[in-house]
Motif scaffolding. Structure first.
Motif, PDB file in Angstrom:
ATOM      1  N   TYR A 179      32.208  19.240 -21.046  1.00  0.00           N
ATOM      2  CA  TYR A 179      32.671  18.674 -22.319  1.00  0.00           C
ATOM      3  C   TYR A 179      32.812  17.159 -22.225  1.00  0.00           C
ATOM      4  O   TYR A 179      33.405  16.538 -23.100  1.00  0.00           O
ATOM      5  N   GLY A 180      32.300  16.548 -21.125  1.00  0.00           N
ATOM      6  CA  GLY A 180      32.520  15.124 -20.883  1.00  0.00           C
ATOM      7  C   GLY A 180      32.098  14.249 -22.062  1.00  0.00           C
ATOM      8  O   GLY A 180      32.851  13.391 -22.532  1.00  0.00           O
ATOM      9  N   ASP A 181      30.876  14.503 -22.578  1.00  0.00           N
ATOM     10  CA  ASP A 181      30.364  13.636 -23.657  1.00  0.00           C
ATOM     11  C   ASP A 181      31.209  13.796 -24.912  1.00  0.00           C
ATOM     12  O   ASP A 181      31.546  12.815 -25.587  1.00  0.00           O
ATOM     13  N   LEU A 182      31.551  15.061 -25.214  1.00  0.00           N
ATOM     14  CA  LEU A 182      32.338  15.315 -26.424  1.00  0.00           C
ATOM     15  C   LEU A 182      33.704  14.617 -26.312  1.00  0.00           C
ATOM     16  O   LEU A 182      34.170  13.971 -27.254  1.00  0.00           O
ATOM     17  N   VAL A 183      34.311  14.741 -25.148  1.00  0.00           N
ATOM     18  CA  VAL A 183      35.628  14.119 -24.964  1.00  0.00           C
ATOM     19  C   VAL A 183      35.514  12.605 -25.103  1.00  0.00           C
ATOM     20  O   VAL A 183      36.350  11.962 -25.757  1.00  0.00           O
ATOM     21  N   ARG A 184      34.451  12.027 -24.516  1.00  0.00           N
ATOM     22  CA  ARG A 184      34.297  10.568 -24.621  1.00  0.00           C
ATOM     23  C   ARG A 184      34.140  10.152 -26.080  1.00  0.00           C
ATOM     24  O   ARG A 184      34.714   9.159 -26.520  1.00  0.00           O
ATOM     25  N   ALA A 185      33.380  10.947 -26.824  1.00  0.00           N
ATOM     26  CA  ALA A 185      33.163  10.610 -28.245  1.00  0.00           C
ATOM     27  C   ALA A 185      34.495  10.648 -28.995  1.00  0.00           C
ATOM     28  O   ALA A 185      34.825   9.720 -29.756  1.00  0.00           O
ATOM     29  N   LEU A 186      35.286  11.716 -28.760  1.00  0.00           N
ATOM     30  CA  LEU A 186      36.574  11.845 -29.456  1.00  0.00           C
ATOM     31  C   LEU A 186      37.523  10.728 -29.030  1.00  0.00           C
ATOM     32  O   LEU A 186      38.273  10.167 -29.847  1.00  0.00           O
ATOM     33  N   LYS A 187      37.464  10.392 -27.742  1.00  0.00           N
ATOM     34  CA  LYS A 187      38.357   9.345 -27.207  1.00  0.00           C
ATOM     35  C   LYS A 187      38.032   8.011 -27.893  1.00  0.00           C
ATOM     36  O   LYS A 187      38.924   7.239 -28.244  1.00  0.00           O
ATOM     37  N   LYS A 188      36.732   7.828 -28.110  1.00  0.00           N
ATOM     38  CA  LYS A 188      36.328   6.562 -28.723  1.00  0.00           C
ATOM     39  C   LYS A 188      36.863   6.478 -30.146  1.00  0.00           C
ATOM     40  O   LYS A 188      37.347   5.431 -30.589  1.00  0.00           O
ATOM     41  N   VAL A 189      36.801   7.621 -30.859  1.00  0.00           N
ATOM     42  CA  VAL A 189      37.314   7.638 -32.236  1.00  0.00           C
ATOM     43  C   VAL A 189      38.801   7.298 -32.221  1.00  0.00           C
ATOM     44  O   VAL A 189      39.278   6.456 -32.987  1.00  0.00           O
ATOM     45  N   ILE A 190      39.544   7.969 -31.312  1.00  0.00           N
ATOM     46  CA  ILE A 190      40.985   7.737 -31.269  1.00  0.00           C
ATOM     47  C   ILE A 190      41.280   6.269 -30.938  1.00  0.00           C
ATOM     48  O   ILE A 190      42.138   5.630 -31.539  1.00  0.00           O
ATOM     49  N   GLY A 191      40.541   5.737 -29.970  1.00  0.00           N
ATOM     50  CA  GLY A 191      40.848   4.378 -29.505  1.00  0.00           C
ATOM     51  C   GLY A 191      40.357   3.300 -30.455  1.00  0.00           C
ATOM     52  O   GLY A 191      41.016   2.289 -30.672  1.00  0.00           O
ATOM     53  N   LYS A 192      39.152   3.493 -31.060  1.00  0.00           N
ATOM     54  CA  LYS A 192      38.514   2.372 -31.736  1.00  0.00           C
ATOM     55  C   LYS A 192      38.413   2.531 -33.257  1.00  0.00           C
ATOM     56  O   LYS A 192      38.184   1.580 -33.965  1.00  0.00           O
ATOM     57  N   ASP A 193      38.478   3.759 -33.758  1.00  0.00           N
ATOM     58  CA  ASP A 193      38.192   3.966 -35.190  1.00  0.00           C
ATOM     59  C   ASP A 193      39.300   3.355 -36.047  1.00  0.00           C
ATOM     60  O   ASP A 193      40.486   3.554 -35.782  1.00  0.00           O
ATOM     61  N   ALA A 194      38.864   2.646 -37.093  1.00  0.00           N
ATOM     62  CA  ALA A 194      39.858   1.971 -37.929  1.00  0.00           C
ATOM     63  C   ALA A 194      40.473   2.932 -38.934  1.00  0.00           C
ATOM     64  O   ALA A 194      41.557   2.687 -39.456  1.00  0.00           O
ATOM     65  N   ASN A 195      39.781   4.033 -39.201  1.00  0.00           N
ATOM     66  CA  ASN A 195      40.276   4.974 -40.216  1.00  0.00           C
ATOM     67  C   ASN A 195      41.288   5.934 -39.574  1.00  0.00           C
ATOM     68  O   ASN A 195      40.922   6.781 -38.750  1.00  0.00           O
ATOM     69  N   VAL A 196      42.556   5.789 -39.970  1.00  0.00           N
ATOM     70  CA  VAL A 196      43.597   6.567 -39.280  1.00  0.00           C
ATOM     71  C   VAL A 196      43.454   8.069 -39.529  1.00  0.00           C
ATOM     72  O   VAL A 196      43.832   8.888 -38.697  1.00  0.00           O
ATOM     73  N   MET A 197      42.872   8.425 -40.680  1.00  0.00           N
ATOM     74  CA  MET A 197      42.701   9.850 -40.945  1.00  0.00           C
ATOM     75  C   MET A 197      41.768  10.462 -39.889  1.00  0.00           C
ATOM     76  O   MET A 197      41.985  11.568 -39.372  1.00  0.00           O
ATOM     77  N   LEU A 198      40.711   9.711 -39.531  1.00  0.00           N
ATOM     78  CA  LEU A 198      39.768  10.203 -38.526  1.00  0.00           C
ATOM     79  C   LEU A 198      40.447  10.260 -37.148  1.00  0.00           C
ATOM     80  O   LEU A 198      40.171  11.153 -36.341  1.00  0.00           O
ATOM     81  N   VAL A 199      41.321   9.272 -36.902  1.00  0.00           N
ATOM     82  CA  VAL A 199      42.032   9.284 -35.610  1.00  0.00           C
ATOM     83  C   VAL A 199      42.823  10.592 -35.493  1.00  0.00           C
ATOM     84  O   VAL A 199      42.790  11.287 -34.468  1.00  0.00           O
ATOM     85  N   ALA A 200      43.508  10.945 -36.606  1.00  0.00           N
ATOM     86  CA  ALA A 200      44.305  12.178 -36.573  1.00  0.00           C
ATOM     87  C   ALA A 200      43.403  13.392 -36.359  1.00  0.00           C
ATOM     88  O   ALA A 200      43.732  14.301 -35.588  1.00  0.00           O
ATOM     89  N   MET A 201      42.229  13.374 -37.034  1.00  0.00           N
ATOM     90  CA  MET A 201      41.316  14.521 -36.865  1.00  0.00           C
ATOM     91  C   MET A 201      40.831  14.627 -35.417  1.00  0.00           C
ATOM     92  O   MET A 201      40.781  15.709 -34.819  1.00  0.00           O
ATOM     93  N   ALA A 202      40.453  13.479 -34.862  1.00  0.00           N
ATOM     94  CA  ALA A 202      39.956  13.495 -33.473  1.00  0.00           C
ATOM     95  C   ALA A 202      41.044  13.993 -32.532  1.00  0.00           C
ATOM     96  O   ALA A 202      40.787  14.759 -31.588  1.00  0.00           O
TER      97      ALA A 202
END
Length: 2013
Positions: A317-340
């Motif tokens: 699941y390494g790639d999936l986790v990295r993708a989600l981590k990136k959303v949490i860390g970098k995404d400006a949309n807080v709704m997406l952060v919560a989803m991730a």
């Protein structure tokens, strides 16, 4: 019905398969009866039906099937082998029984399934039932569900695995059949009863109506936990407990069940894992990077839906986790952060432990993101981080959390603390050790004072939770500086907290107590206590972990020392002078700077005296040292004054409160003088004293920097030498390595060689404490220098640093509170690694570098890797944070380019060494992928991976690797390389571990698969790993795990488990483990297995320098124990204590059946046979492995240490414990002997002498225990011992010879002989001569019988050496042949074959010389062991003519004996498994020097040369052959041997021996040879009877015919023996008692009746008993019967029939009393009666169920009184205290009564009168007795006995009326009875005229006929024809011939002819005294009871017989 009769005759098993149903029905019925009758569950009978049981249940005929089911049920319930039929029978039941219309059939089918579960086959049954659920027939489905439900209801959820059942439930609810749905509902309710809400998740998707119905049912269920009501066979203890509870009533059952309450079932376990990676949208990774937030949202929604699955399949699941981590860390949309965040939470929940790998990546990102204010985002992040926490451990994420605890953003701080508070709730005290808590508490304490209230509250909550979990005591030390208000707040929070999984707060409270109690024992030992020499080992460890040790120059400045360290301001010179003047004499002060050196010296002396007398509190240290520094100060030119000065500095430092300020005054001067030849040593002492006062780390730092600012190389060298020594004395605690390293490097580069040498020596000492990391500082040095450093390190390898002896005096006071704590936190490894400055390289690992490593072009990838390697090697030591590097490197481990894989592995190895212990957090991300590389097909890549793996494990320990499923997942992969490498690695690592995580169990199924892998290498590695797994998991768990295997695999694996169990290594002891496993963490190479144990030992024998293992924390478990262990001694340093405590347990461990297992393995060649010329490594390794289970760990380490002194020490310990632990010593004797054979190859004499000392003691102990070596032990030891007999040192040879002599006591001499013969073939002449000498001794002591294989062969080989070049060998050979000559005379010349003339003349010369030397007197002295009471007639001079006859006989016996020996040996090999409890082993006779039984007689000395002829006394007996004694004595040992064979465990051996003896007994001239051996023969016989009764009859493998044959031989022999009165009378009382016991037991043995001809056998025994009663010595037999009766009445276990038969024998004896009274020793009989009455007084006798014993005893006494009158009262001389029983009173009563009746009546009337007093009792029984007698007369076997009893009865009661008994019988019977009575009368009258005491009574002729033949009628009244009588007459003739020709004349006393009985079992020791007594008694009787002639010759006897036969015939007509 004609065909009926055909199948009726068939055996049961064939009927069961018959095509006619009636036949089958009948077969099933009979089988059912048979199954219920067989008692032995392992009976071979069961095996016949194994293949048929399936047919029983699947019979096509319904009627037969029902009966078949019943029979099958009985089979399953009772047969041991039933389990093998489970699969086929249950599938038969499912398919063919559950569809039957009859309810009874279904019921039986269900019962059968449940019974299979009871016999441990639950899994198979469950599988079959679940398969049945797919059947198309709904009836079958319903029955299967019902059976599953019943099984669950009765056996519970632990035995019935619910997961597969729950899996099929939803499908059942969808069934079209209502019956199925209803049954499924009931099943769901039953499941819910066991697992409660765990069932809701799997059933959430069923029809809502059904779910509602279920909910309603579930509510109705009682809340109490259900209990198992039916138990497996292995759970009998639980069953008993359950039944007790049932009996006691429900209440207590409830109360007591809390402890065993099952852990609640985890719903997760019941779920099926879902694979989601493949279901991700194809464009997911593009979409998640998309610019539009809507697209990103779509991608996340898809993932969120997938992650809602409650259990996910593991994957990458390494790639999936990295993708989600990136959303949490970098995404400006807080709704997406919560989803991730939600997606991450879902992944973590679904993957559980498998998500642990990714935890480290996401935690920092989530924590950073807590800066968001939006509640829904914060909540989502909280859920995510909580879910992530559950997949990993607090240790793994602690660094990440701590890094944000001082973040500027208060929200982040608050959320981090709250997260920790929530996490703590899931922890137990063991998960929160001090090492984890301390940094957290420090962070919380900062936050408690934070300006933001929410941060403060969060910190309070976290601290409160921690306090609740681990208890106040554990947290308080960290809260020392917290004020009371805050402390109260923390406590308040603690009270509010509710821990997860606890019922309310109460649970928490309970939890706290043990937690609070745990630490104190640890703190106690950690406090340095006592005099300064006893330093706490913890100090040796290295510095306490301070935040950043490098930052403070004095690492000692801890909290405590800040307050207590002596701080002084610098004083001005005037103040100093003032203070000094106050304490020093004025004259001293004046002369200090005098110009005259003598005055200065005098002043110094006064100064010294003043200092010595000063009190610590008033000593102004600074003032005094400044006075000493006053001009000329340190420039003093006179060496004497200077020496005094330096000495005084040391004194002041020791005695006063010496501060660093004072130290700085003097240090410069001391360093200046340290290199001075005369003053150097004083300077060093002063420096050491200052080191103690001001701490070594500070002093050392100052001194070294001063030395290197000066330019004097001598001073530099000596400074370094002083420091090296000081480190050893003070230990390494607190030393700031970095402060020296540069100076040491300077020293290494110095031009002066002394400085370089000192520097290298100092490095050597530092290496002792630091290990490998030290070398990393010097890698840039020149190769030549580096090799010197390496050489120094090499010297230190394997040594353990000495215990510190200084530096703790003050520390004790200073650091009590804190240091103990600090050290403990340290994890005790002293984390030397933490001294090293670690660089943070995360900023150097740039994104550019990471992308290079992942580039498509391999060259660029290589560049990236090179850059990484450069960064790491430049930094040397790095922190744990290495940014994105782990993922990048992981990708390279499966690179297609193998060079890059190897490079990545090298980098990982580099990282391991550079990062040290904090590497742990990367194990899951980077460590596990290294294991994957082990599956590479290239050996060099695998080797690189393995060395990387080991480098990692050295830093991290094994625990991290074994946690979670990663390892088992790797092992699951079907890659043979991966499997073999992994298993090999585990087999090496597991034995060193003390405990392992439970997850290791997950590897077991894959391990079993590997055992059957296609690849041989994998199989072998798996077998090697098996014992190491078992050592941690235990045999039980592992064998349970085989349940899931296929039957064929299971059998194979279980067999391997059994073998593994035998060689399972012992777990390393806890304290030792602590010492071994920890240093490696800090010092890489030290972890090599070889050096680990070495480190663990303290180098010296006493504990003067015990191991300085710092590991106080690991010593925790040993806390109190360690103290206890050392209490007795002067308390040594604690490490020593630990060592000592280790050694307190037993050193030899008894492993049941261990030796048998090893013998078996060696026979089947599973292990190397112990046979070599010089021991190779594999032999030593094998022995080491085998010994690990049998010896204490420390002893094993000593025994296999390379240092010989350790061996000496170990042997000493073994000598001490040998006696106390003799059982265990014998249990591993083979291994001990093998280890000593290895020592025989050592060159060190001290070890050899110690070994021989041990062996002498060992063999003494073995012979005392009567232990006999087995051939396996002997063959692996004796050949090597014989090698040493040729040793050049006399003292060794002497010891070895002594051991060989002892050896013959525990191993048959005849078996030692071949080993010695082998030794004579050696090239070493000393060995040849010693072996020949030893052979001579054997022949001398044991006669020619020891010569193997035959005397001729052996002597030929010995004689060859007469021509040897070496004189000693020649002499030895001649002496040996001479010994043979002394044993068998001139026959030697025949045996040795042809010798050359020269050799022959040498031999003849030697024989002549020896004959001259040995006149009779010396002959006796020559062989003291063989003294033997010689009989006067035994000293014939040896003349060949005279000896001819006996010589033949002797040779015949001897050759027989040798053959028998060989055959016996052969049989031994064939049947080693026959138990030998009762074997009378010849070897025991041979070795038992105390008994003379088998020693060749003294007759065989050569006495021709005796000067005066010996007078041979004339014989008084004319008829005994002149050779009698000669034959007797030469055959004595042969007879002994044959008798010993009678008791053999092997039936054939025994039968052969009995045949030999029968041969002797049947021949009149030879029978007499048995004289003197009768007791011995009878003992052997009844032992054989016992053996048959207990062992052979129970052994199904033996054929009944063989047993019958053996019985026949025994009884035949006995009949022959007891037909010769002279021999029969030799049997002593004790032996007769045992014999009668054996015979009566045999008569009552119901099993004998089942044997063919069993009845005939019992008749013969009957006859034999009669003969024993008649022919034996009457006193002995009467006495024996009385004792036997007493025993049988006392023992309640025996059958009542037994005592009845004993009493019948007594009645018979009583009947003969009138004839035998003169030969009876009345005193002895009365003593026995007295003893009997003592045990059974009259009252007690009357209480018995039967009154016969009472009547028997009375009758005996009456008869004796009647026959002897009042004289009887004179025969009570042997009774010591007559009042103890009623005997005397009773006798007086009887005597008086008979006198009153009338002294004048005839004897007969007296008898009647005496008995009449008893009339009342007897009349009541008259009819009983008479009917008993008539029954006997009517039965074929006992008719004769019945008639005799009837006759006697009529004699006693002449008025008895027989009419009513005869009235109903035929005329024929009446006349037969009358005739019989008349015959008895005429016999009795005839007998009365003959002397009774010496002649065999005439009537006993009858008893030679088998009893039935003495009766003219068979039971059904048919006549017997005359021919039969004629046949019998022939037999009688032969028999009587044998009987009457026995010479009965006087013989010399028996003692001279008879050897004592040699017994081979302890049981017989007690008999010896009885034998002796009875023999003496017998001799007295012999001497005056035998008349010179016999009254009837054989002829007259035969005539008499003829007459009687005529009379019988006439009667018949």
């Amino acid at each position: 019905m004609g065909d009926d009769s055909e199948w009726m005759k068939l055996p049961i098993d064939q009927k069961c398969e018959h095509k006619i149903w009636k036949a089958r029905l009948n077969g099933y019925e009979e089988a059912l009866k048979l199954f219920q009758k067989i008692e032995d569950e392992k009976s071979p009978e069961w095996g016949k039906y194994l293949g048929l049981i399936k047919k029983f249940v699947t019979d096509s005929n319904a009627v037969a099937q029902l009966k078949g089911l019943e029979a099958a049920f009985a089979f399953i319930e009772n047969a041991h082998v039933a389990g093998k039929t489970t699969g086929e029978v249950v599938s038969g039941v499912v398919g063919k029984v559950f569809n039957q219309p009859k309810a009874r059939a279904k019921e039986l089918g269900t019962d059968i399934c449940l019974m299979y579960i009871e016999i441990e086959k639950a899994e198979v049954v469950q599988d079959e039932l679940i398969k049945g659920l797919d059947n198309k027939n709904p009836k079958i489905v319903v029955a299967c569900i019902e059976t599953l439900r019943k099984a669950l209801c009765e056996f519970g959820s632990k035995i019935i695995t619910l997961k597969p059942v729950v899996k099929v439930l939803p499908k059942l609810f969808e069934s079209r059949e209502k019956a199925v749905r209803d049954e499924a509902k009931l099943l769901a309710v039953e499941i819910y009863r066991w697992i409660r809400d765990a069932l809701r998740t799997p059933l959430q998707n069923i029809n809502s109506v059904q779910l509602k119905e279920l909910e309603e049912e579930w509510v109705k269920l009682p809340t109490a936990a259900p209990k198992q009501t039916r138990f497996l066979r292995s759970q009998q203890d639980l069953k008993a407990k359950f039944e007790q509870q049932q009996a006691a009533g429900g209440d207590e059952a409830d109360g007591d069940d809390d402890e065993v309450e099952a852990a609640p079932v985890d719903p997760y376990e019941l779920l099926e894992a879902v694979e989601i990676l493949s279901k991700l949208p194809k464009d997911f990774y593009e979409k998640i990077e998309a610019k539009k937030w809507q697209e990103r949202k779509e991608a996340l929604e898809a993932v969120e839906a997938l992650t809602k699955n409650p259990k996910l399949e593991s994957g990458d699941y390494g790639d999936l986790v990295r993708a989600l981590k990136k959303v949490i860390g970098k995404d400006a949309n807080v709704m997406l952060v919560a989803m991730a965040a939600k997606c991450l939470a879902g992944l973590a929940t679904g993957l559980r432990k498998k998500f642990g790998t990714y935890a480290g990546h996401v935690v920092p990102t989530i924590l950073e993101k807590f800066k968001e204010k939006k509640p829904q985002v914060v909540q989502a992040l909280q859920e995510a981080i909580d879910a992530v926490f559950l997949t990993t451990t607090l240790q793994n994420i602690s660094e990440d959390v701590l890094s944000v605890m001082d973040n500027k953003n208060p929200s982040i701080k608050q959320q981090a603390s709250l997260f920790l508070a929530r996490s703590f709730r899931h922890c137990t005290p063991s998960m929160l050790p001090k090492s984890v808590l301390k940094p957290f508490c420090a962070a919380f304490l900062k936050q408690v004072n934070d300006s933001a209230p929410e941060v403060r509250d969060a910190a309070f909550e976290a601290l409160g939770t921690a306090m609740k979990v681990v208890g106040e005591k554990a947290v308080n030390p960290f809260l020392a500086d917290v004020d009371k208000l805050k402390l109260d707040k923390i406590k308040e929070c603690a009270d509010k907290v509710e821990l997860v999984g606890k019922k309310g707060g109460g649970g928490g409270e309970k939890k706290e107590k043990p937690a609070a109690k745990a630490p104190p024992p640890v703190e106690a030992p950690a406090k340095p206590s006592g005099p300064p020499k006893k330093a706490a080992p913890a100090k040796a460890a290295g510095p306490p972990k301070k935040g950043k040790p490098a930052s403070a120059p004095s690492t000692k400045s801890k909290k405590a020392s800040d307050t207590k360290e002596i701080v002084e301001t610098e004083l001005s010179p005037d103040v100093c002078e003032e203070k000094a003047a106050a304490v020093l004499p004025a004259s001293c002060m004046q002369l200090l700077d005098s110009g005259n050196w003598k005055e200065r010296l005098a002043s110094m002396e006064e100064f010294q005296r003043a200092v010595e007398q000063m009190d610590k509190s008033e000593m102004p240290c600074q003032a005094l040292v400044k006075m000493l520094a006053k001009k000329p100060g340190w420039k003093e030119t006179n060496f004497q004054v200077m020496q005094m000065k330096l000495h005084i500095v040391g004194l002041i430092a020791q005695k006063g409160s010496f501060s660093k300020t004072s130290a700085l005054v003097v240090l410069d001067g001391l360093v200046d003088k340290i290199g001075d030849v005369k003053c150097g040593s004083n300077a060093k002492e002063a420096l050491t004293a200052i080191g103690e006062a001001c701490s070594l780390p500070w002093t050392a730092e100052q001194v070294v920097s001063m030395a290197f600012t000066q330019k004097n190389p001598k001073n530099q060298a000596e400074t370094l030498n002083w420091l090296a020594n000081a480190m050893k004395e003070f230990g390494f605690a607190g030393i700031n390595v970095k402060a020296f390293i540069n100076n040491v490097k300077t020293a290494l580069g110095a031009t002066n060689p002394a400085v370089r040498t000192s520097a290298i020596t100092l490095l050597g000492v530092m290496y002792l404490y630091m290990g490998a990391p030290l070398r990393m500082f010097f890698e840039d040095e020149k190769p030549a220098l580096l090799s010197q450093i390496d050489a120094e390190f090499e010297k230190m390898q394997g040594q353990s640093p000495p215990a510190p002896i200084r530096g703790t005096k003050k520390a004790g006071a200073e650091e009590e509170g804190d240091a103990a704590e600090e050290e403990e936190v340290d994890g005790g490894a002293g984390d030397i690694m933490d001294l090293l400055p670690r660089a943070n390289i995360s900023d150097k690992i740039t994104l550019d570098m990471v992308s290079k490593i992942s580039d498509k072009n391999w060259k660029i990838r290589k560049e990236g890797l090179d850059e990484v390697a450069a960064v790491i090697s430049e930094a040397k030591f790095i922190q744990a944070n290495i940014g994105e590097l782990p993922m990048a490197l992981k990708g390279r481990l499966n690179d297609s380019n193998k060079l890059l894989v190897q490079q990545a592995l090298n980098i990982l190895q580099q990282i391991a060494t550079a990062m040290g212990p904090s590497l742990k957090q990367h194990v899951k991300t980077l460590g596990i992928p290294v294991i994957t590389v082990l599956g590479d097909s290239k050996p060099n890549v695998r080797a690189a991976a393995l060395s990387t793996l080991n480098a990692w494990v050295e830093q991290t320990g094994m625990k991290e690797w074994l946690e979670g499923e990663d390892l088992s997942e790797e092992l699951k992969k079907e890659n043979p390389f991966l499997r073999q490498e992994m298993l090999g690695w585990l087999a090496e690592k597991l034995p060193t571990m003390h405990t392992v995580p439970a997850d290791l169990m997950l590897c077991v199924p894959h391990l079993y698969t590997c055992l059957e892998d296609r690849s041989g290498d994998v199989r072998k590695k798996a077998q090697d790993a098996l014992p190491t797994f078992m050592m941690h998991l235990g045999y039980e768990k592992m064998s349970k795990a085989t349940g899931k295997l296929k039957p064929a695999s299971k059998d194979q694996v279980v067999g391997m488990l059994e073998k593994a169990r035998a060689v399972m290594p012992a777990k390393p002891a806890a304290p030792a483990k602590a010492a071994v496993s920890k240093p490696p963490a800090s010092s890489a190479p030290a972890a090599k297995p070889a050096s680990a144990p070495a480190r663990n030992q303290s180098p010296s024998e006493d504990f003067s320098e015990p191991e300085p293992k710092p590991d106080t924390k690991k010593a925790k478990p040993a806390g109190p124990a360690a103290k206890k262990g050392v209490a007795g001694k002067k308390p040594p340093v604690k490490a020593g204590a630990k060592d000592e405590e280790d050694k307190s347990g037993p050193i030899f461990i008894l492993v049941p059946n261990g030796k048998e297992q090893r013998i078996k393995e060696e026979k089947t060649l599973k292990i190397l046979k112990w046979n070599f010329n010089t021991p190779r490594d594999e032999y030593v390794e094998q022995l080491k492995t085998q010994m690990s289970t049998c010896l204490a760990k420390w002893l094993q380490d000593e025994l296999f240490h390379f240092d010989f002194q350790r061996h000496v020490k170990a042997i000493g310990a073994m000598i001490e414990r040998m006696e106390a632990e003799c059982e265990a010593v014998i249990g591993c004797l083979d291994l001990i002997l093998k280890w000593f054979t290895l020592r025989f190859f050592d060159t060190n004499t001290s070890v050899l002498m110690k070994a021989l000392e041990f062996l002498k003691l060992l063999f003494t102990m073995l012979s005392r225990k009567n232990y006999q070596l087995n051939d396996y032990e002997a063959s692996s030891f004796i050949p090597y011992l014989i090698l040493k007999v040729g040793e050049s040192k006399d003292v060794v040879r002497k010891d070895v010879r002594a051991i060989l002599t002892m050896l013959c006591k525990v191993y048959a001499a005849s078996k030692v002989f071949p080993f010695l013969m082998e030794g004579t073939k050696s090239k070493n002449s000393k060995q040849r001569s010693e072996c020949l000498e030893e052979l001579g001794c054997l022949i001398e002591n044991f006669g020619m019988n020891v010569c193997q294989p035959t005397p001729a062969k052996a002597l030929k080989e010995i004689a060859v050496h007469i021509g040897d070049r070496d004189t000693t060998v020649r002499n030895a050979s001649l002496n040996t042949v001479l010994a043979a000559y002394n044993a068998c005379g001139d026959q030697v010349f025949k045996l040795i074959g042809n010798l050359s003339e020269k050799e022959m003349s040498m031999l003849e010369e030697r024989i002549k010389r020896s004959a001259k030397k040995t006149p009779a007197a010396s002959a006796k002295q020559e062989r003291p062991q063989r003294e033997h009471p010689t009989n006067p007639s035994a000293t014939f001079l040896r003349k060949p003519v005279q000896e001819e006859v006996p010589n033949k006989l002797r040779i015949m016996y001897r050759t027989y004996r040798i053959q028998a020996r060989a055959q016996h040996a052969h049989l031994e090999q064939l049947a080693p498994s026959i138990p030998k409890e009762f074997q009378l082993d010849l070897d025991v006779f041979e070795n038992n020097h105390t008994c003379a039984s088998d020693i060749p007689d003294l007759v065989q000395h050569k006495l021709e040369e005796v000067l005066e002829p010996v007078m041979i006394p004339e014989r008084k007996m004319s008829s005994v052959s002149p050779h009698f004694d000669d034959i007797h004595n030469s055959t004595a040992s042969t007879i002994n041997f044959v008798i010993s064979q009678v008791a053999s465990g092997d039936i054939n051996t025994s039968i052969q021996a009995l045949a030999q003896i029968d041969e002797v007994l049947r021949q009149v001239d030879k029978a007499e040879a048995m004289s003197g051996h009768i007791d011995q023969f009878l003992i052997a016989t009844f032992m054989q009877l016992r053996l048959i009764y207990n062992t052979h009859m129970a052994d199904d493998r033996l054929d009944n015919k063989d047993i019958f044959k053996l019985y026949s031989c025994i009884i035949g022999n006995m009949l022959s023996l007891f037909s010769m009165e002279s021999l029969a009378r030799e049997a002593s009382m004790g032996v007769l008692k045992d014999l009668m016991h054996g015979l009566i037991t045999l008569m009552l043995d119901s099993r004998v009746e089942d044997i063919e001809d069993g009845q005939q056998l019992i008749r013969s025994v009957n006859l034999l008993v009669v003969r024993v009663l008649e022919k034996s010595d009457q006193s002995n037999v009467l006495s024996a019967l009385l004792v036997l009766l007493q025993d049988s009445l006392i023992s309640t276990a025996g059958s009542p029939m037994f005592s009845e038969l004993v009493m019948k024998c007594l009645w018979r004896m009583i009947r003969f009393l009138p004839q035998t009274i003169n030969s009876i020793n009345l005193d002895r009989i009365l003593l026995d009666v007295h003893n009997f009455m003592k045990v059974f007084p009259k009252e007690k006798l009357k209480q018995l169920k039967s009154d016969v014993p009472h009547r028997t005893l009375k009758t005996l006494l009456h008869t004796l009184c009647r026959l002897t009158g009042a004289k009887i009262l004179d025969h009570m001389s042997m009774i010591e205290n007559r009042n103890e029983s009623e005997l005397e009173a009773h006798l007086r009563r009887v005597v008086k009564h008979s006198a009153n009746l009338s002294g004048l009546k005839s004897e007969k009337s007296t008898e009647k009168g005496a008995l009449r007093s008893d009339d009342k009792v007897i009349k009541a029984k008259v009819s009983d007795i008479l009917s008993e007698i008539f029954k006997k007369i009517g039965s074929k076997e006992n008719t004769k006995e019945g008639l005799t009893e009837l006759y006697e009865y009529k004699q006693k009661y002449s008025d008895a009326d027989l009419e009513p008994f005869l009235r109903n019988t035929s005329q024929f019977f009446q006349s037969y009875v009358e005739r019989g009575l008349r015959m008895i009368e005429s016999e009795r009258e005839g007998k009365g005229r003959i002397q009774t005491s010496t002649v065999i009574p005439q009537h006993s002729t009858d008893s030679y006929l088998p009893s039935s033949s003495a009766v003219p009628i068979s039971s059904n009244g048919e006549d017997l024809n005359a021919a039969a009588y004629y046949e019998r007459l022939k037999i009688l003739r032969q028999r009587r011939g044998l009987e009457n020709s026995t010479p009965e004349e006087d013989r010399p006393p028996f003692s001279s002819l008879r050897p004592s009985v040699a017994s081979s079992t302890d049981m017989l020791h007690s008999k010896l005294s009885q034998l002796k007594e009875s023999r003496e008694h017998f001799q007295q009787e012999q001497s005056h009871s035998h008349s010179p002639t016999r009254s009837s010759s054989p002829a007259s006897n035969l005539d008499d017989l003829k007459k009687r036969l005529e009379r019988i015939k006439s009667n018949r007509q």
